[in-house]
Design a protein around this motif. Structure first.
Motif, PDB file in Angstrom:
ATOM      1  N   VAL A  64       1.005  -1.234  -0.045  1.00 16.76           N
ATOM      2  CA  VAL A  64      -0.018   0.107   0.110  1.00 16.76           C
ATOM      3  C   VAL A  64       0.843   1.262   0.000  1.00 16.76           C
ATOM      4  CG1 VAL A  64      -1.863   1.265   1.224  1.00 16.76           C
ATOM      5  CG2 VAL A  64      -1.779  -1.276   1.269  1.00 16.76           C
ATOM      6  N   LEU A  65       0.714   2.181  -0.997  1.00 22.04           N
ATOM      7  CA  LEU A  65       1.603   3.435  -0.994  1.00 22.04           C
ATOM      8  C   LEU A  65       0.627   4.772  -1.188  1.00 22.04           C
ATOM      9  CD1 LEU A  65       4.170   4.675  -1.564  1.00 22.04           C
ATOM     10  CD2 LEU A  65       3.778   4.465  -4.155  1.00 22.04           C
ATOM     11  N   ALA A  66       0.877   5.404  -0.300  1.00 25.22           N
ATOM     12  CA  ALA A  66      -0.273   6.614  -0.367  1.00 25.22           C
ATOM     13  C   ALA A  66       0.873   7.803  -0.765  1.00 25.22           C
ATOM     14  CB  ALA A  66      -0.358   7.036   0.967  1.00 25.22           C
ATOM     15  N   THR A  67       0.572   8.477  -1.836  1.00 28.37           N
ATOM     16  CA  THR A  67       1.456   9.385  -2.508  1.00 28.37           C
ATOM     17  C   THR A  67       0.543  10.835  -2.690  1.00 28.37           C
ATOM     18  OG1 THR A  67       2.466   7.983  -3.818  1.00 28.37           O
ATOM     19  CG2 THR A  67       2.729  10.316  -4.395  1.00 28.37           C
ATOM     20  N   ALA A  68       1.178  11.913  -2.239  1.00 28.92           N
ATOM     21  CA  ALA A  68       0.469  13.382  -2.105  1.00 28.92           C
ATOM     22  C   ALA A  68       0.542  13.795  -3.744  1.00 28.92           C
ATOM     23  CB  ALA A  68       1.373  14.364  -1.061  1.00 28.92           C
ATOM     24  N   ALA A  69      -0.656  13.614  -4.318  1.00 29.30           N
ATOM     25  CA  ALA A  69      -0.433  14.331  -5.851  1.00 29.30           C
ATOM     26  C   ALA A  69      -0.454  15.839  -5.932  1.00 29.30           C
ATOM     27  CB  ALA A  69      -1.500  13.813  -6.728  1.00 29.30           C
ATOM     28  N   SER A  70      -1.116  16.492  -4.756  1.00 29.45           N
ATOM     29  CA  SER A  70      -1.089  17.866  -4.812  1.00 29.45           C
ATOM     30  C   SER A  70      -1.734  18.130  -3.527  1.00 29.45           C
ATOM     31  CB  SER A  70      -2.225  18.286  -5.825  1.00 29.45           C
ATOM     32  OG  SER A  70      -3.623  18.069  -5.423  1.00 29.45           O
ATOM     33  N   ASP A  71      -1.931  19.570  -3.331  1.00 22.68           N
ATOM     34  CA  ASP A  71      -2.403  19.859  -2.200  1.00 22.68           C
ATOM     35  C   ASP A  71      -3.836  19.558  -1.600  1.00 22.68           C
ATOM     36  OD1 ASP A  71      -3.808  21.677  -3.579  1.00 22.68           O
ATOM     37  OD2 ASP A  71      -2.852  23.660  -2.682  1.00 22.68           O
ATOM     38  N   SER A  72      -4.504  18.843  -2.532  1.00 21.31           N
ATOM     39  CA  SER A  72      -5.777  18.575  -2.081  1.00 21.31           C
ATOM     40  C   SER A  72      -6.193  16.982  -2.755  1.00 21.31           C
ATOM     41  CB  SER A  72      -6.883  19.481  -3.114  1.00 21.31           C
ATOM     42  OG  SER A  72      -6.615  19.341  -4.466  1.00 21.31           O
ATOM     43  N   LYS A  73      -5.237  16.172  -3.139  1.00 25.17           N
ATOM     44  CA  LYS A  73      -5.407  14.997  -3.588  1.00 25.17           C
ATOM     45  C   LYS A  73      -4.154  14.152  -3.314  1.00 25.17           C
ATOM     46  CE  LYS A  73      -7.529  16.173  -7.899  1.00 25.17           C
ATOM     47  NZ  LYS A  73      -7.147  16.098  -9.426  1.00 25.17           N
ATOM     48  N   VAL A  74      -4.657  12.753  -2.405  1.00 24.16           N
ATOM     49  CA  VAL A  74      -3.743  11.746  -2.364  1.00 24.16           C
ATOM     50  C   VAL A  74      -4.099  10.533  -3.107  1.00 24.16           C
ATOM     51  CG1 VAL A  74      -3.074  10.021  -0.642  1.00 24.16           C
ATOM     52  CG2 VAL A  74      -3.473  12.688   0.135  1.00 24.16           C
ATOM     53  N   HIS A  75      -2.976   9.931  -3.731  1.00 19.82           N
ATOM     54  CA  HIS A  75      -3.195   8.744  -4.517  1.00 19.82           C
ATOM     55  C   HIS A  75      -2.899   7.565  -3.673  1.00 19.82           C
ATOM     56  CE1 HIS A  75      -2.707   6.675  -8.343  1.00 19.82           C
ATOM     57  NE2 HIS A  75      -3.781   6.596  -8.131  1.00 19.82           N
ATOM     58  N   LEU A  76      -3.523   6.496  -3.673  1.00 17.63           N
ATOM     59  CA  LEU A  76      -3.469   5.343  -2.842  1.00 17.63           C
ATOM     60  C   LEU A  76      -3.285   4.345  -4.088  1.00 17.63           C
ATOM     61  CD1 LEU A  76      -6.025   5.180  -0.053  1.00 17.63           C
ATOM     62  CD2 LEU A  76      -3.580   5.749  -0.035  1.00 17.63           C
ATOM     63  N   THR A  77      -2.344   3.283  -3.947  1.00 13.69           N
ATOM     64  CA  THR A  77      -2.169   2.201  -4.809  1.00 13.69           C
ATOM     65  C   THR A  77      -1.834   1.049  -3.993  1.00 13.69           C
ATOM     66  OG1 THR A  77       0.137   2.826  -5.239  1.00 13.69           O
ATOM     67  CG2 THR A  77      -1.632   3.625  -7.078  1.00 13.69           C
ATOM     68  N   TRP A  78      -1.971  -0.229  -4.156  1.00 15.30           N
ATOM     69  CA  TRP A  78      -1.716  -1.491  -3.602  1.00 15.30           C
ATOM     70  C   TRP A  78      -1.600  -2.579  -4.404  1.00 15.30           C
ATOM     71  CZ3 TRP A  78      -6.196   1.406  -2.748  1.00 15.30           C
ATOM     72  CH2 TRP A  78      -7.487   0.885  -3.080  1.00 15.30           C
ATOM     73  N   SER A  79      -0.958  -3.774  -4.049  1.00 10.32           N
ATOM     74  CA  SER A  79      -0.927  -4.856  -4.794  1.00 10.32           C
ATOM     75  C   SER A  79      -2.306  -5.817  -4.769  1.00 10.32           C
ATOM     76  CB  SER A  79       0.214  -5.749  -4.625  1.00 10.32           C
ATOM     77  OG  SER A  79       1.398  -5.113  -4.663  1.00 10.32           O
ATOM     78  N   PRO A  80      -2.906  -6.627  -5.671  1.00 12.23           N
ATOM     79  CA  PRO A  80      -4.289  -7.179  -5.496  1.00 12.23           C
ATOM     80  C   PRO A  80      -3.911  -8.282  -4.456  1.00 12.23           C
ATOM     81  CG  PRO A  80      -3.251  -7.041  -7.833  1.00 12.23           C
ATOM     82  CD  PRO A  80      -2.264  -6.299  -6.957  1.00 12.23           C
ATOM     83  N   SER A  81      -5.000  -8.503  -3.574  1.00 10.40           N
ATOM     84  CA  SER A  81      -5.252  -9.517  -2.661  1.00 10.40           C
ATOM     85  C   SER A  81      -5.340 -10.807  -3.514  1.00 10.40           C
ATOM     86  CB  SER A  81      -6.069  -9.430  -1.478  1.00 10.40           C
ATOM     87  OG  SER A  81      -5.911  -8.179  -0.950  1.00 10.40           O
ATOM     88  N   SER A  82      -4.765 -12.183  -2.661  1.00 13.37           N
ATOM     89  CA  SER A  82      -5.352 -13.337  -3.313  1.00 13.37           C
ATOM     90  C   SER A  82      -5.797 -14.143  -1.908  1.00 13.37           C
ATOM     91  CB  SER A  82      -3.757 -13.992  -3.713  1.00 13.37           C
ATOM     92  OG  SER A  82      -2.961 -14.034  -2.422  1.00 13.37           O
ATOM     93  N   GLY A  83      -6.475 -15.302  -2.530  1.00 15.73           N
ATOM     94  CA  GLY A  83      -7.453 -16.051  -1.488  1.00 15.73           C
ATOM     95  C   GLY A  83      -8.114 -17.246  -2.387  1.00 15.73           C
ATOM     96  N   GLY A  84      -9.017 -17.898  -1.690  1.00 14.15           N
ATOM     97  CA  GLY A  84      -9.533 -18.924  -2.407  1.00 14.15           C
ATOM     98  C   GLY A  84     -10.880 -18.589  -3.425  1.00 14.15           C
ATOM     99  N   LEU A  85     -11.274 -17.382  -3.131  1.00  9.69           N
ATOM    100  CA  LEU A  85     -12.345 -16.851  -3.872  1.00  9.69           C
ATOM    101  C   LEU A  85     -12.185 -15.536  -4.468  1.00  9.69           C
ATOM    102  CD1 LEU A  85     -15.433 -17.406  -1.565  1.00  9.69           C
ATOM    103  CD2 LEU A  85     -14.677 -18.955  -3.567  1.00  9.69           C
ATOM    104  N   PRO A  86     -12.611 -15.299  -5.832  1.00 11.23           N
ATOM    105  CA  PRO A  86     -12.302 -14.192  -6.220  1.00 11.23           C
ATOM    106  C   PRO A  86     -12.561 -12.847  -5.404  1.00 11.23           C
ATOM    107  CG  PRO A  86     -13.315 -15.524  -7.789  1.00 11.23           C
ATOM    108  CD  PRO A  86     -13.603 -15.974  -6.476  1.00 11.23           C
TER     109      PRO A  86
END
Length: 860
Positions: A64-86
Motif C-alpha cells: 500500500v502506497l499513499a502519494t500526495a499528488a497535490s495539496d488537495s489529492k492523495v493517490h493510493l495504490t496497492w497490490s491485489p489480494s489473493s485467496g480462495g475466492l475471487p
C-alpha cells in the motif's frame, strides 16, 4: 453503505450441491442426545455422502502506497489480494492517527484518489479486501502521507525595461510546500488589480516582448508545483518602457557616380538611451524598402547600383538595446548617366607587409609617452640605395583626438630602419632581412648642452627633450642623395635638429657611415627660422626646402650644403663654408623674396638649371636659378633675391596669368606635398607634376583633403638642346607655352572604370565625408612592371589619406582618364604615410608609414 446480495443470486447448480452436502454434514454432526429427542424414523440406506471444505479469507493487500499528488489529492495504490475466492472489492480506511481508521471508501480497483484532504495534514491509510463470499482479508499495513501545502509566493520580483519593446523580469525561486516547483505563471496588466496571465515558464526569468514603447505595465508571478498547486501572487512590480530614438532628420541622397549614391542625415535625438547606430534602407519605390547597411556615422555611400536609375532611401536610428526609431522621411536619388570620358586603367599590384617591433627586432629601442611604452617605430619617406630600402627615423605617433592633436602628441625618435631590397617582395615580411640603427648614439657638436639660441623663450620643451638639446630624429620628406651619400631632411617637429649624412655603401648600423652637423642656435648666423621638409640636389649642392617649426612658425629659410666640402661642424662650433642659407620670406630685417615665400613641403630640380620650391602652407611656387642669371651654373647667386621668381597657381586663367586646360577648380591648387620632374617618352617635353594633399583652413584641427593635381611644362629638348619654359608665361607659342593642366582626381569615382566595391569616401572619422580619391604625398617614376615589360614614363602618387595608388602616363594630358592607372590599397594601410623608396628595376614601392604595418607594393 454496505451492499449485500440475496444468496440465491450467487448459487449456481454446482454450488447448490456443495451447500446441500454441507448442511447434511452439519446435521449428522449434532450430538447424539440432540438427535435422540427427534422421533425416530425408519432406517433406510444412504446412497452416497460428499465432504465440503469451508472457503479461506483473502490475503491482506500488500504494497500500500499513499502519494500526495497535490495539496488537495492523495493517490493510493496497492497490490491485489489473493485467496480462495475471487476478490470482489476493497475497503479503504483513513484516519489522522494509527488507532482510529474509519472506513473511507469502497473501490473495485487497486487504487484510489482521496480528494477530501486538508493541506498540511498527515493521514494514515489501510486497505481490506473482500471476496465474493464476503470474506474479509486482514487489514493491510498502514501507509502514511502528509498532504503538501502550495508553494510560497515568488519573492524579489523585478521588472526592468531592457528596451523600448522589451521588459526583463527576474524573481527569486519560490519555496516548495512539499512538491517540487516546476513552473511559474507570469501575469501582466495595465493596473495592479487587473493582471492577466501572459506566459508560463520553467525558469525564474522572463522577457516580455509584446509591449509598447513608453507604456507603464504591472507584473506578478505565481509558482506552480508538480501537482498544479499555485502559490499566492508575488508582490506586483511596476515598470515603464523606454522611449526609442527620434527619426533621423535631414536625409539627403545625392548621386555620387554612375553606380553610387551618397547619403547624409542629421543625428537622431536620443530616446531613453543614446543612439548607437543607423539602419539604411533602399528600394525601387517608397513602399519596397529593404535594409542595406548598419553604420555608426551619419553618412553612407551606397555602391554597386545601376546607372541612370532612381532609388529611394530611408534611415532608422537604433539605441544600444535595439530600440528602433520611426523611419526618416523617404528621399530619392538617381544615379548618374555614364559619361563619354575614356575609362581609366586598373593597376594590378601584389603586396606584402611587415610590422617592426622590439619583439621581432631584438634590442629595438623603446620610449615611454605618458605611462605607455612604445617601440621606436614611425617613419616618413626614404630611399632605395645600394640594395637597401632606407626608412627615415621620424616620430612615434600615439594618436590623438584630431589630426592636429595627433601630430602634436608625436614624439621625435632617432631609429632608422632598412630592408634588404635584394630579397624583393617575398622577403619583406621576414625579420632577418631588416636592420635598425639608433642615430642618437652618434656624436655631434654640443651634444648634451643646449646652444645659446635654443634657450629662454626659444625653448619649446618637446616631450622627449625638456631642455631643448640638439637631438637626432625627426627626419621626413623625400631627401637627396649624391652618389652613395644620403642626406635625410630634419623636419619641423624637431626644432633642435642634427643634420645627418649616411654613406649607403656601408651597413645601416655602422656608426662610421654617418656624419653630423648642428646648425647654430636660433637667431644666429644661419637665420631666424629653422625646420625643413624634403631636399634635392643639383649634383653638387643639397637644398633643404624650408617648412617651419614649433618655435618660430613657417619658414622660408633654405639651407644649402656643398657636397664637395666636409659635412660637419668646426671644432669650435658653427658652420663651415660648406653650409649657407637664404631666407626667402620677407619680414622684419629680411628683404627676402615675398612674405608668402614660406611653408614648403616639397622641392624639385629640372636637371639643368632651376629648382622649384612647392608650396604647402602658402600658395607661391618659388623658382631658383642655379645659373645666377647666366649661361652656366653659378652658386654665387644663391643669396640674391633676383634669382628667385614666384608664381601663384591659384591665379591660373585670370588676367595676366597663364591659361590652363583640364577639369577642376584652380582655387584648390593648394596644400601640395609632393613634386616630380618627368619627360615624355619622346624626350621632347619636360613636366613638373605637383601632388595634392591637404590644407587646414582657419586653423582647423582636421585637414581638408585636396584632390586636384597639376602639371606644367618646364622644359623642352630640341636637337639635344634643353630650353627652359617659364611657368608664368602667357605665351601661346608651341615652344614657350607652359601648357598648365589640372585634373580633379575625385572625378574618377564617376568614371565607368570605377569598381562598385571601391570606397568613394574616407573611412577615417576625422576625415568623414571627404573623397577617398584625395590626399597623396610624394611621387615615383615607373617605366616598367615586375615582369620586365616596359612602357612610357608614368608619375606615381604615394597615398597618405587616399585609398588608392595612382600613376599617370606622361604622354597623356593630365585630364585624360585613359592616361591614369589606379590601384586600391589595403584597409590597414596607415594614414599619414609620406613617400618612401621605389625600386625602379623591380617595380616595388616601399611607402614609409608612421605606424605599422609597413607595406610593399609590386606593380605587375
Amino acid at each position: 453503505m454496505k451492499y449485500i446480495r440475496p444468496i440465491y443470486n450467487f448459487l449456481s447448480p454446482v454450488w447448490g450441491v456443495f451447500y446441500l452436502l454441507a448442511i447434511l454434514a452439519l446435521l449428522f454432526s449434532f450430538p447424539h442426545d440432540l438427535r435422540a429427542e427427534a422421533p425416530e424414523a425408519p432406517a433406510r440406506p444412504i446412497s452416497k455422502v460428499s465432504s465440503v471444505t469451508p472457503s479461506t479469507a483473502p490475503s491482506a493487500p500488500a504494497n500500500v502506497l499513499a502519494t500526495a499528488a497535490s495539496d488537495s489529492k492523495v493517490h493510493l495504490t496497492w497490490s491485489p489480494s489473493s485467496g480462495g475466492l475471487p476478490i470482489k472489492l476493497y475497503l479503504v480506511y483513513r484516519g489522522t492517527s494509527v488507532s482510529v481508521l474509519p472506513q473511507l471508501a469502497i473501490t473495485t480497483g487497486t487504487s484510489y484518489w482521496d480528494e477530501a484532504v486538508n493541506q498540511g495534514t498527515k493521514y494514515y491509510y489501510a486497505v481490506v479486501a473482500e471476496d465474493i463470499d464476503k470474506n474479509l482479508s486482514p487489514m493491510s499495513a498502514l501507509a502514511s502521507v502528509t498532504v503538501p501545502k502550495p508553494p510560497s509566493a515568488p519573492a524579489n520580483l523585478a521588472a526592468t525595461p531592457d528596451s523600448a519593446t522589451r521588459v526583463g523580469l527576474t524573481w527569486s525561486p519560490a519555496a516548495s510546500g512539499g512538491l517540487p516547483v516546476l513552473y511559474y505563471q507570469v501575469f501582466r496588466g495595465s493596473s495592479s488589480s487587473q493582471l492577466n496571465q501572459v506566459a508560463t515558464v520553467a525558469t525564474t526569468s522572463y522577457t516580455d516582448i509584446s509591449v509598447s514603447p513608453g507604456t507603464t505595465y504591472y507584473y506578478g508571478v505565481k509558482a506552480e508545483d508538480s501537482g498544479a498547486d499555485l502559490s499566492p501572487m508575488s508582490a506586483v512590480a511596476k515598470v515603464k518602457l523606454l522611449t526609442p530614438p527620434s527619426p533621423p532628420g535631414g536625409l539627403v541622397a545625392a548621386p555620387a557616380s554612375t553606380s553610387s549614391v551618397n547619403l547624409t542625415w542629421s543625428p537622431a535625438a536620443n530616446g531613453s538611451l543614446p543612439v548607437q547606430y543607423y539602419l539604411v534602407f533602399r528600394g525601387s519605390s517608397p513602399s519596397t524598402l529593404n535594409q542595406v547597411a548598419t553604420i555608426e556615422q551619419t553618412s553612407y555611400t551606397d555602391s554597386c547600383l545601376n546607372p541612370a536609375t532612381t532609388y529611394y532611401y530611408g534611415v532608422e536610428a537604433s539605441d544600444a538595446d535595439g530600440d528602433f526609431s520611426a523611419m526618416s522621411a523617404i528621399v530619392a536619388a538617381t544615379t548618374s548617366t555614364p559619361s563619354n570620358a575614356a575609362p581609366f586603367n586598373v593597376l594590378q599590384t601584389t603586396t606584402n607587409s611587415f610590422s617592426p617591433s622590439s619583439g621581432n627586432l631584438p634590442g629595438l629601442p623603446q620610449m615611454t609617452i605618458g605611462s605607455v611604452v612604445y617601440d621606436d617605430v614611425g617613419y616618413q619617406s626614404g630611399v632605395v640605395l645600394n640594395g637597401k630600402v632606407i626608412y627615415n627615423a621620424d616620430e612615434v605617433y600615439p594618436g590623438g583626438t584630431s589630426w592636429v592633436n595627433g601630430i602634436d602628441n608625436a614624439v621625435t625618435m632617432p631609429v632608422f630602419l632598412s630592408y634588404n631590397a635584394t630579397q624583393l617582395l617575398d622577403g619583406f615580411g621576414i625579420a632577418s632581412n631588416w636592420t635598425w640603427f639608433d642615430s642618437s648614439t652618434l656624436s655631434w657638436y654640443s651634444k648634451g648642452t643646449p646652444q645659446p639660441g635654443n634657450t629662454g623663450s626659444n625653448c619649446v620643451k618637446p616631450t622627449n627633450n625638456p631642455t631643448c638639446l640638439n637631438i637626432a630624429g625627426g627626419y621626413m620628406g623625400r631627401s637627396a642623395y649624391v652618389g652613395d651619400i644620403y642626406y635625410p631632411t630634419p623636419d619641423f617637429h624637431n626644432p633642435y635638429m642634427v643634420f645627418l649624412s649616411y654613406d649607403s655603401s656601408k651597413a645601416l648600423n655602422d656608426p662610421n657611415a654617418y656624419q653630423t652637423f648642428v646648425p647654430p642656435g636660433y637667431l644666429g648666423t644661419m637665420g631666424n627660422y629653422y625646420g625643413w621638409c624634403s631636399s634635392v640636389t643639383d649634383g653638387r649642392f643639397v637644398y633643404y626646402a624650408p617648412l617651419g617649426n614649433l618655435v618660430t612658425g613657417d619658414s622660408g629659410n633654405i639651407f644649402r650644403y656643398d657636397t664637395t666640402k666636409p659635412f660637419g661642424n668646426l671644432q669650435t662650433g658653427g658652420a663651415t663654408s660648406a653650409w649657407s642659407n637664404f631666407d626667402m620670406k620677407t619680414g622684419p630685417g629680411n628683404a627676402g623674396v615675398d612674405s608668402n615665400a614660406a611653408g614648403f613641403q616639397s622641392v624639385a630640380y629640372d636637371g639643368y638649371r632651376y629648382i622649384y620650391f612647392i608650396p604647402f602652407k602658402e600658395t607661391l611656387i618659388v623658382r631658383y636659378d642655379t645659373w645666377n642669371g647666366g649661361s652656366a651654373p653659378d652658386p654665387a647667386g644663391f643669396t640674391s633675391a633676383a634669382n628667385y621668381t614666384t608664381f601663384d597657381p591659384t591665379q591660373l586663367g585670370t588676367t595676366g596669368h597663364p591659361a590652363f586646360a583640364g577639369q577642376g577648380n584652380t582655387a584648390n591648387l593648394v596644400g601640395f606635398t609632393g613634386s616630380q620632374v618627368a619627360w615624355d617618352a619622346a624626350g621632347q617635353n619636360e613636366y613638373l607634376y605637383i601632388v595634392p594633399w591637404a590644407t587646414y583652413p582657419n586653423n582647423a584641427l582636421n585637414p581638408t583633403l585636396q584632390s586636384t593635381a597639376a602639371r606644367v611644362r618646364i622644359g623642352t629638348m630640341t636637337d639635344s638642346k634643353w630650353s627652359p619654359v617659364n611657368i608664368a608665361s602667357t605665351s601661346t607659342s608651341p615652344s614657350s607655352t607652359p601648357d598648365w593642366e589640372i585634373y580633379d582626381l575625385s572625378l574618377m569615382t564617376q568614371n565607368s572604370a570605377w569598381q562598385c566595391t571601391w570606397p568613394q569616401l574616407q573611412s577615417n572619422p576625422l576625415l568623414s565625408g571627404q573623397s577617398a580619391m584625395a590626399g597623396w604625398q610624394e611621387t615615383w617614376i615607373a617605366t616598367n612592371g615586375s615582369s620586365g615589360d616596359t612602357f612610357p614614363p608614368r608619375v606615381g602618387f604615394v597615398p597618405d589619406t587616399a585609398g588608392f595608388l595612382v600613376e599617370h602616363d606622361v604622354g597623356h594630358h593630365l585630364y585624360d582618364p585613359s592616361g591614369w592607372y589606379v590601384a586600391q590599397i589595403p584597409d590597414t594601410y596607415n594614414y599619414g604615410t609620406m613617400g618612401g623608396g621605389y625600386d625602379a628595376i623591380n617595380a616595388i614601392l616601399y611607402p614609409a608609414s608612421p605606424n605599422v604595418p609597413l607595406y610593399a607594393f609590386q606593380f605587375q
